[in-house]
Design a protein around this motif. Structure first.
Motif, PDB file in Angstrom:
ATOM      1  N   ALA A  32     -48.999 -32.925   8.806  1.00 34.17           N
ATOM      2  CA  ALA A  32     -50.318 -32.867   9.450  1.00 34.17           C
ATOM      3  C   ALA A  32     -50.794 -34.259   9.865  1.00 34.17           C
ATOM      4  O   ALA A  32     -51.525 -34.398  10.837  1.00 34.17           O
TER       5      ALA A  32
ATOM      6  N   PHE B  99     -48.576 -28.017  18.716  1.00 35.36           N
ATOM      7  CA  PHE B  99     -47.376 -27.713  17.944  1.00 35.36           C
ATOM      8  C   PHE B  99     -46.139 -27.761  18.825  1.00 35.36           C
ATOM      9  O   PHE B  99     -46.216 -27.768  20.044  1.00 35.36           O
TER      10      PHE B  99
ATOM     11  N   TYR C  21     -48.070 -29.822  14.678  1.00 31.57           N
ATOM     12  CA  TYR C  21     -47.711 -28.821  13.689  1.00 31.57           C
ATOM     13  C   TYR C  21     -46.380 -28.168  14.046  1.00 31.57           C
ATOM     14  O   TYR C  21     -46.023 -28.063  15.210  1.00 31.57           O
TER      15      TYR C  21
END
Length: 153
Positions: free
Chosen positions: A106, A92, A111
């Protein structure tokens, strides 16, 4: 009528509340976006399962005012959340910001912290954030968007 910036995001199998313009350094920090992030961070950090994070956080572990104003405490809690998520196994973006995301994020295999905060709260509380509108202290500023998200679900 004031323009509400919180965004309803429809995914393949879920609905999320997200920010429209981003929260944190270099972002628009719209009052509604900031209010949503502050509320969500409070729910995350005040949950019994995050007690260790809270106890190690010092001043960063204190509840935020959900006033929609980005300040050093809100910025510090965004970083605290991101630091904690480093061990989640997700790839992320960890930059002190809560950015908007679209429904196909996704597929990009990275993320957004805003999404991780949302799924963390779902895991801790058992309901999506828009259904937390029934929880005590849900900010009135973003109640209309939470209702809209519920209708979209």
């Amino acid at each position: 009528m004031e323009n509400i910036m919180v965004k309803v995001i429809k995914g393949r199998d879920s609905v999320h509340l997200g920010v429209s313009l981003g929260v944190g350094p270099g972002r628009a920090n719209n009052i509604d976006d900031v209010t949503l992030v502050q509320y969500m961070l409070n729910l995350w950090l005040q949950h019994p399962e995050t007690a260790l994070v809270k106890s190690n956080a010092g001043d960063r572990g204190k509840p935020l005012a959900t006033d929609g104003i980005i300040g050093p405490k809100t910025k510090a809690q965004i970083l605290l959340f991101q630091e904690d998520q480093k061990y989640s196994g997700f790839s992320f973006i960890c930059d002190g910001r809560m950015d908007r995301y679209d429904s196909d994020f996704a597929s990009k295999r990275i993320y957004y912290s805003m999404y991780l905060l949302h799924i963390s709260l779902m895991a801790l509380h058992g309901v999506p954030v828009h259904e937390m509108r029934y929880f005590p202290g849900f900010p009135k500023r973003i109640l209309a968007m939470a209702r809209r998200a519920s209708q979209a679900a």
